[in-house]
Design a protein around this motif. Structure first.
Motif, PDB file in Angstrom:
ATOM      1  N   ARG A  53      14.161  -5.375  -7.008  1.00 22.55           N
ATOM      2  CA  ARG A  53      15.490  -5.355  -7.628  1.00 22.55           C
ATOM      3  C   ARG A  53      16.577  -5.227  -6.560  1.00 22.55           C
ATOM      4  NH1 ARG A  53      15.143  -1.197 -11.312  1.00 22.55           N
ATOM      5  NH2 ARG A  53      16.567   0.178 -10.224  1.00 22.55           N
ATOM      6  N   VAL A  54      16.363  -4.373  -5.580  1.00 19.22           N
ATOM      7  CA  VAL A  54      17.336  -4.190  -4.500  1.00 19.22           C
ATOM      8  C   VAL A  54      17.464  -5.476  -3.679  1.00 19.22           C
ATOM      9  CG1 VAL A  54      17.772  -2.954  -2.322  1.00 19.22           C
ATOM     10  CG2 VAL A  54      17.088  -1.690  -4.373  1.00 19.22           C
ATOM     11  N   LYS A  99       0.851  -1.201   0.000  1.00 24.41           N
ATOM     12  CA  LYS A  99       0.000   0.000   0.000  1.00 24.41           C
ATOM     13  C   LYS A  99       0.888   1.253   0.000  1.00 24.41           C
ATOM     14  CE  LYS A  99      -3.305   2.004   3.156  1.00 24.41           C
ATOM     15  NZ  LYS A  99      -4.099   1.727   4.358  1.00 24.41           N
ATOM     16  N   ASN A 100       0.486   2.244  -0.768  1.00 23.22           N
ATOM     17  CA  ASN A 100       1.190   3.523  -0.880  1.00 23.22           C
ATOM     18  C   ASN A 100       2.530   3.428  -1.619  1.00 23.22           C
ATOM     19  OD1 ASN A 100      -0.891   4.825   0.569  1.00 23.22           O
ATOM     20  ND2 ASN A 100       0.066   4.216   2.492  1.00 23.22           N
ATOM     21  N   LEU A 101       2.802   2.296  -2.265  1.00 21.18           N
ATOM     22  CA  LEU A 101       4.001   2.162  -3.092  1.00 21.18           C
ATOM     23  C   LEU A 101       3.563   2.117  -4.552  1.00 21.18           C
ATOM     24  CD1 LEU A 101       6.024  -0.613  -1.200  1.00 21.18           C
ATOM     25  CD2 LEU A 101       6.467   1.849  -1.213  1.00 21.18           C
ATOM     26  N   VAL A 114       6.658   1.383  -9.722  1.00 21.24           N
ATOM     27  CA  VAL A 114       8.091   1.643  -9.887  1.00 21.24           C
ATOM     28  C   VAL A 114       8.824   1.387  -8.569  1.00 21.24           C
ATOM     29  CG1 VAL A 114       9.811   3.442 -10.359  1.00 21.24           C
ATOM     30  CG2 VAL A 114       7.760   3.266 -11.785  1.00 21.24           C
ATOM     31  N   GLU A 115       8.258   1.874  -7.463  1.00 23.60           N
ATOM     32  CA  GLU A 115       8.892   1.661  -6.159  1.00 23.60           C
ATOM     33  C   GLU A 115       8.930   0.178  -5.793  1.00 23.60           C
ATOM     34  OE1 GLU A 115       7.851   5.724  -3.687  1.00 23.60           O
ATOM     35  OE2 GLU A 115       6.208   4.327  -4.144  1.00 23.60           O
ATOM     36  N   LEU A 116       7.859  -0.522  -6.082  1.00 21.80           N
ATOM     37  CA  LEU A 116       7.801  -1.948  -5.794  1.00 21.80           C
ATOM     38  C   LEU A 116       8.817  -2.718  -6.645  1.00 21.80           C
ATOM     39  CD1 LEU A 116       6.256  -3.654  -3.809  1.00 21.80           C
ATOM     40  CD2 LEU A 116       4.513  -4.034  -5.549  1.00 21.80           C
ATOM     41  N   ALA A 117       8.932  -2.369  -7.918  1.00 22.05           N
ATOM     42  CA  ALA A 117       9.924  -3.012  -8.789  1.00 22.05           C
ATOM     43  C   ALA A 117      11.335  -2.733  -8.281  1.00 22.05           C
ATOM     44  CB  ALA A 117       9.761  -2.523 -10.229  1.00 22.05           C
TER      45      ALA A 117
END
Length: 151
Positions: free
Chosen positions: A141-142, A129-131, A134-137
């Motif tokens: 990746r990290v 939630k709230n991500l 792009v942030e989730l990908a």
């Protein structure tokens, strides 16, 4: 890395929070308190989900569970024993190699699966939630890069 942040501690804390959230959600869900669902931990629910998604295809063995969930043989053995005690899985000798045990879901687990899957999906949605996508990908990746760095 800043003095007050530690990668391993942050990852462990997030995992602990996620497991507590998942376990609490199971208990709060309508019709899931008491009885079958309370006995199933987060990792057990995920193993049942994995088995459900892989049923009817190639046989699933303990080593598959170890690899998928990145757990040691001893952890997989004790977890699978608990799931078997709850009558959710059956371990039977493989037709090709009697030393290998094929892990299959019981009818009880197949009946329970829709509730298990629903709670896993709710917990995943809440965590994301709230991500943005792009942030989730980037998160994945990290995490993947860190995992490769320490393997």
């Amino acid at each position: 890395m800043t003095e007050d942040r530690n990668i391993a501690v942050a990852i462990k804390n997030l995992a602990n929070q996620f497991h507590r959230y998942m376990n609490a959600r199971k208990s709060e869900a309508v019709g899931l308190t008491g009885g079958d669902f309370d006995q199933v931990t987060d990792i057990q629910a995920r193993i049942v989900s994995y088995l459900f998604e892989h049923q009817g295809g190639v046989p699933v063995y303990q080593r598959d569970i170890e690899k998928r969930f990145n757990i040691r043989r001893s952890t997989a053995t004790s977890t699978l024993k608990r799931i078997e005690r709850n009558s959710l899985i059956r371990r039977s000798p493989s037709a090709e190699d009697a030393r290998m045990k094929v892990i299959t879901l019981t009818a009880r687990a197949r009946r329970m699966y829709p509730r298990v899957r629903e709670e896993i999906e709710k917990a995943e949605r809440q965590a994301a939630k709230n991500l943005s996508d792009v942030e989730l990908a980037l998160f994945f990746r990290v995490i993947d890069t860190m995992s490769k760095n320490i393997t």
